[in-house]
Design a protein around this motif. Structure first.
Motif, short mmCIF file in Angstrom:
data_model
loop_
_atom_site.label_atom_id
_atom_site.label_comp_id
_atom_site.label_asym_id
_atom_site.label_seq_id
_atom_site.Cartn_x
_atom_site.Cartn_y
_atom_site.Cartn_z
N ASN A 187 13.45 38.17 66.81
CA ASN A 187 13.28 39.61 66.95
C ASN A 187 13.26 39.96 68.43
OD1 ASN A 187 12.26 41.00 64.12
ND2 ASN A 187 11.77 38.81 64.23
N SER A 213 18.66 34.89 62.05
CA SER A 213 18.65 33.43 61.86
C SER A 213 20.08 32.94 61.84
CB SER A 213 17.93 33.05 60.56
OG SER A 213 16.56 33.36 60.62
N ALA A 267 20.73 43.02 62.42
CA ALA A 267 20.44 42.01 61.41
C ALA A 267 21.73 41.29 61.00
CB ALA A 267 19.80 42.66 60.18
N HIS A 275 13.59 48.42 67.99
CA HIS A 275 13.61 47.07 67.41
C HIS A 275 15.08 46.63 67.30
CE1 HIS A 275 11.71 44.28 64.12
NE2 HIS A 275 12.26 43.62 65.12
N SER A 308 15.72 31.09 64.43
CA SER A 308 14.96 31.45 63.22
C SER A 308 14.15 32.71 63.46
CB SER A 308 14.01 30.31 62.83
OG SER A 308 14.71 29.11 62.60
N LYS A 309 14.39 33.71 62.61
CA LYS A 309 13.61 34.96 62.62
C LYS A 309 13.42 35.52 64.03
CE LYS A 309 11.20 34.09 58.27
NZ LYS A 309 11.99 35.13 57.57
N GLN A 315 16.38 42.03 64.30
CA GLN A 315 15.43 41.98 63.20
C GLN A 315 15.63 40.71 62.38
OE1 GLN A 315 15.56 45.80 61.10
NE2 GLN A 315 16.26 46.77 62.99
N ASP A 316 14.81 39.72 62.68
CA ASP A 316 14.80 38.46 61.92
C ASP A 316 16.18 37.78 61.88
OD1 ASP A 316 12.10 38.50 61.38
OD2 ASP A 316 12.33 39.61 59.52
N ARG A 356 10.42 37.66 69.82
CA ARG A 356 9.54 36.89 68.94
C ARG A 356 10.42 36.07 68.00
NH1 ARG A 356 6.47 40.76 65.53
NH2 ARG A 356 8.20 40.49 64.07
N GLY A 357 9.96 34.89 67.62
CA GLY A 357 10.73 34.05 66.71
C GLY A 357 10.85 32.65 67.27
#
Length: 234
Positions: free
Chosen positions: A8, A21, A211, A15, A5-6, A18-19, A55-56
């Motif tokens: 990163n 899922s 993504a 980056h 989930s999300k 990016q999010d 992160r996530g």
């Protein structure tokens, strides 16, 4: 079995994810497709704990992975075969297989498990005492997969397993992946041969510039002319 989930991830200031899922259910083969640099390998490395900055959330068998070191994720039943194979020079095929059990709860069954894996990989059975790096590239790739499988993971992540391998060994390898699924092993696959990957997969996620841009059943994606034109020639 696995819910991302999300998610990163960053390489320095870049980056990279990016999010992201996605989900992988028990017994599925799910593949990630996309052009070079889309974030496929970074996704696998993030799930395995090999990225410095992420992160996530990544829930595996009900447990959050992102606060666990890589070896703890392995102990939970998650295995990863990187694109580079990482066969250890100076060690035999048998000794490389033993490395797959160093942190495994299955370590006490070492001899039995090596015998089992030799039956699954007859090419390796003939070379157990041979120095591993003297084998062909395809045979080394099989060893990398066997080393990940020997600890009987619940989910195995494979990064570009067919790269640089002669077609006859690629066919053997993908027949093995089908067999793994039949036996209950769940597979998350990154593969440059998109049509071959989709042919054995249940579902696929399409990544572009870090993504997820599309998600569908493998058969839907195989029938999608735009997807085939954009990604199957990669």
């Amino acid at each position: 079995m696995l819910r991302i989930s999300k998610l990163n991830a960053w390489y320095g200031a870049s980056h990279a994810l990016q999010d992201i899922s996605m989900e992988v259910s028990k017994g599925e083969i799910v593949c990630l497709i996309g052009r070079n640099g889309a974030g496929k390998t970074t996704t696998l490395k993030s799930i395995m704990g090999l990225m410095d900055r992420i992160r996530g959330s990544a829930i595996f068998k009900g447990k959050e992975l992102l606060d666990q070191p890589a070896h703890a994720r392995f102990a939970l039943g998650l295995a990863y075969v990187p694109e580079e194979r990482r066969i250890v020079q100076g060690l035999s095929v048998r000794e490389n297989l033993r490395l797959g059990l160093v942190a495994s709860p299955q370590k006490k069954r070492e001899s039995e498990l090596i015998d089992e894996i030799a039956q699954i990989f007859p090419r390796l059975a003939e070379r157990l005492d041979q120095e591993a790096v003297t084998m062909s590239g395809g045979e080394q790739q099989m060893l990398a997969i066997a080393r990940a499988m020997i600890g009987k993971p619940d989910l195995i992540m494979l990064d570009e397993p067919s790269e640089g391998i002669m077609p006859v060994l690629v066919d053997e390898m993908f027949a093995l992946f089908r067999s793994m699924k039949t036996q209950g092993t769940t597979v998350l696959l990154v593969e440059q041969n998109v049509e071959l990957a989709l042919d054995i997969a249940d579902r696929a996620y399409v990544l572009d510039q870090g993504a997820v841009v599309h998600h569908a059943s493998a058969q839907e994606l195989l029938a999608d002319s735009e997807i085939k034109e954009r990604y199957c020639s990669v």
